[in-house]
Every structure is written in structure tokens, then in C-alpha cells.
Design a protein around this motif. Sequence first.
Motif, PDB file in Angstrom:
ATOM      1  N   VAL A  57       0.840  -1.205   0.000  1.00 34.27           N
ATOM      2  CA  VAL A  57       0.000   0.000   0.000  1.00 34.27           C
ATOM      3  C   VAL A  57       0.868   1.244   0.000  1.00 34.27           C
ATOM      4  N   THR A  58       1.915   1.251   0.821  1.00 35.09           N
ATOM      5  CA  THR A  58       2.841   2.390   0.855  1.00 35.09           C
ATOM      6  C   THR A  58       3.480   2.586  -0.513  1.00 35.09           C
ATOM      7  N   GLU A  59       3.881   1.509  -1.141  1.00 36.84           N
ATOM      8  CA  GLU A  59       4.485   1.563  -2.474  1.00 36.84           C
ATOM      9  C   GLU A  59       3.504   2.148  -3.496  1.00 36.84           C
ATOM     10  N   LEU A  60       2.274   1.683  -3.471  1.00 41.33           N
ATOM     11  CA  LEU A  60       1.264   2.175  -4.422  1.00 41.33           C
ATOM     12  C   LEU A  60       0.927   3.641  -4.169  1.00 41.33           C
ATOM     13  N   GLU A  61       0.861   4.021  -2.908  1.00 36.23           N
ATOM     14  CA  GLU A  61       0.548   5.412  -2.579  1.00 36.23           C
ATOM     15  C   GLU A  61       1.645   6.366  -3.032  1.00 36.23           C
ATOM     16  N   SER A  62       2.869   5.876  -3.104  1.00 32.95           N
ATOM     17  CA  SER A  62       3.968   6.736  -3.534  1.00 32.95           C
ATOM     18  C   SER A  62       4.207   6.651  -5.042  1.00 32.95           C
ATOM     19  N   GLY A  63       3.254   6.065  -5.762  1.00 35.40           N
ATOM     20  CA  GLY A  63       3.355   6.001  -7.218  1.00 35.40           C
ATOM     21  C   GLY A  63       4.002   4.741  -7.748  1.00 35.40           C
ATOM     22  N   THR A 102      -5.995  -4.774 -11.721  1.00 34.67           N
ATOM     23  CA  THR A 102      -5.860  -3.770 -10.675  1.00 34.67           C
ATOM     24  C   THR A 102      -5.294  -2.451 -11.169  1.00 34.67           C
ATOM     25  N   THR A 103      -4.577  -2.458 -12.265  1.00 36.06           N
ATOM     26  CA  THR A 103      -3.961  -1.212 -12.707  1.00 36.06           C
ATOM     27  C   THR A 103      -4.466  -0.721 -14.048  1.00 36.06           C
ATOM     28  N   GLY A 104      -4.972  -1.579 -14.874  1.00 34.24           N
ATOM     29  CA  GLY A 104      -5.297  -1.184 -16.231  1.00 34.24           C
ATOM     30  C   GLY A 104      -6.710  -0.717 -16.478  1.00 34.24           C
ATOM     31  N   LEU A 105      -7.622  -1.050 -15.597  1.00 39.35           N
ATOM     32  CA  LEU A 105      -9.011  -0.713 -15.872  1.00 39.35           C
ATOM     33  C   LEU A 105      -9.342   0.749 -15.591  1.00 39.35           C
ATOM     34  N   GLU A 106      -8.630   1.343 -14.661  1.00 36.04           N
ATOM     35  CA  GLU A 106      -8.862   2.733 -14.271  1.00 36.04           C
ATOM     36  C   GLU A 106     -10.349   2.999 -14.035  1.00 36.04           C
TER      37      GLU A 106
END
Length: 135
Positions: A57-63, A102-106
Motif C-alpha cells: 500500500v505504501t508503495e502504491l501510494e507513492s506512485g 488492478t492497474t489497467g481498468l482505471e
Amino acid sequence: RPSLYPKIDFCEFPEAVCASEHSNELRWVSGMFYWIRQMQSHDEDGWNYMEKIREQVTELESGGELDPELVVAVGCVLKTGSVDCDSDEDLTERASEVLILTTGLELPTQSPTVTSPPSSSPTGFPNVAPTDTPT
């Protein structure tokens, strides 16, 4: 007996999870119980699910991006009970599918909103801080 499903004896008829009139609910609850028991509590050989998910989660929150090794590890724990599953199955395709989902559907997400009815006018006490000039 006091329970959500007092007429179902799961010990005598475990198939009730899939065969009763409440099967949709029961499958969902059973799945959630399994997830909580198997996945969220997994802490073996230095691999702790809750720590890993916090790091992710920390990784995703930081881009950052979703770690495919985490996806594979979760799949292994759910299938075998261990992070390292020695399977002939190529988990790369599954990890790719999860990453795409998780990342491509936006998908648009809506923020929760809380509304309250306006107070009757005029009020004896202002419900917001007054401004120097009327707006």
C-alpha cells in the motif's frame, strides 16, 4: 439455537454451504472466513501478510507498482498454505491478469458524500464561521 442459520447443522450437513437456500450468503461468509484465517493471519518463515500488504500500500501510494511476487505469494498461501509453492503451474500469467485488473481498468471511484438537510432560516447560531464580506 441462536444463530443466523438456526435450522442448518453444518456438522451434519456441510454441503449446506452450497446447497441451502442461503448458499450465496454462506459461500461469501465461508470465503471471508477462509481468507481471514489463511491469508490475513499468515506469518511464517519471515513472510507476514499484513506487513507485506502494508508495504504494498505504501508503495502504491507513492506512485509505485503492484509487486507481482506478492500476487504469486498470496496465491501460493491460499493453495498450499506456504508462500513457496512448488507447482508446475506457471503463475506468471495469473500475476499478469491480476496486474491488468488492478492497474489497467482505471475504474472510476466515487468519494463517499455526507449530506445533511439545510437548517431552517434564520438560525439563532451560525453553523459556519462568518466571513468578512458576504459571499
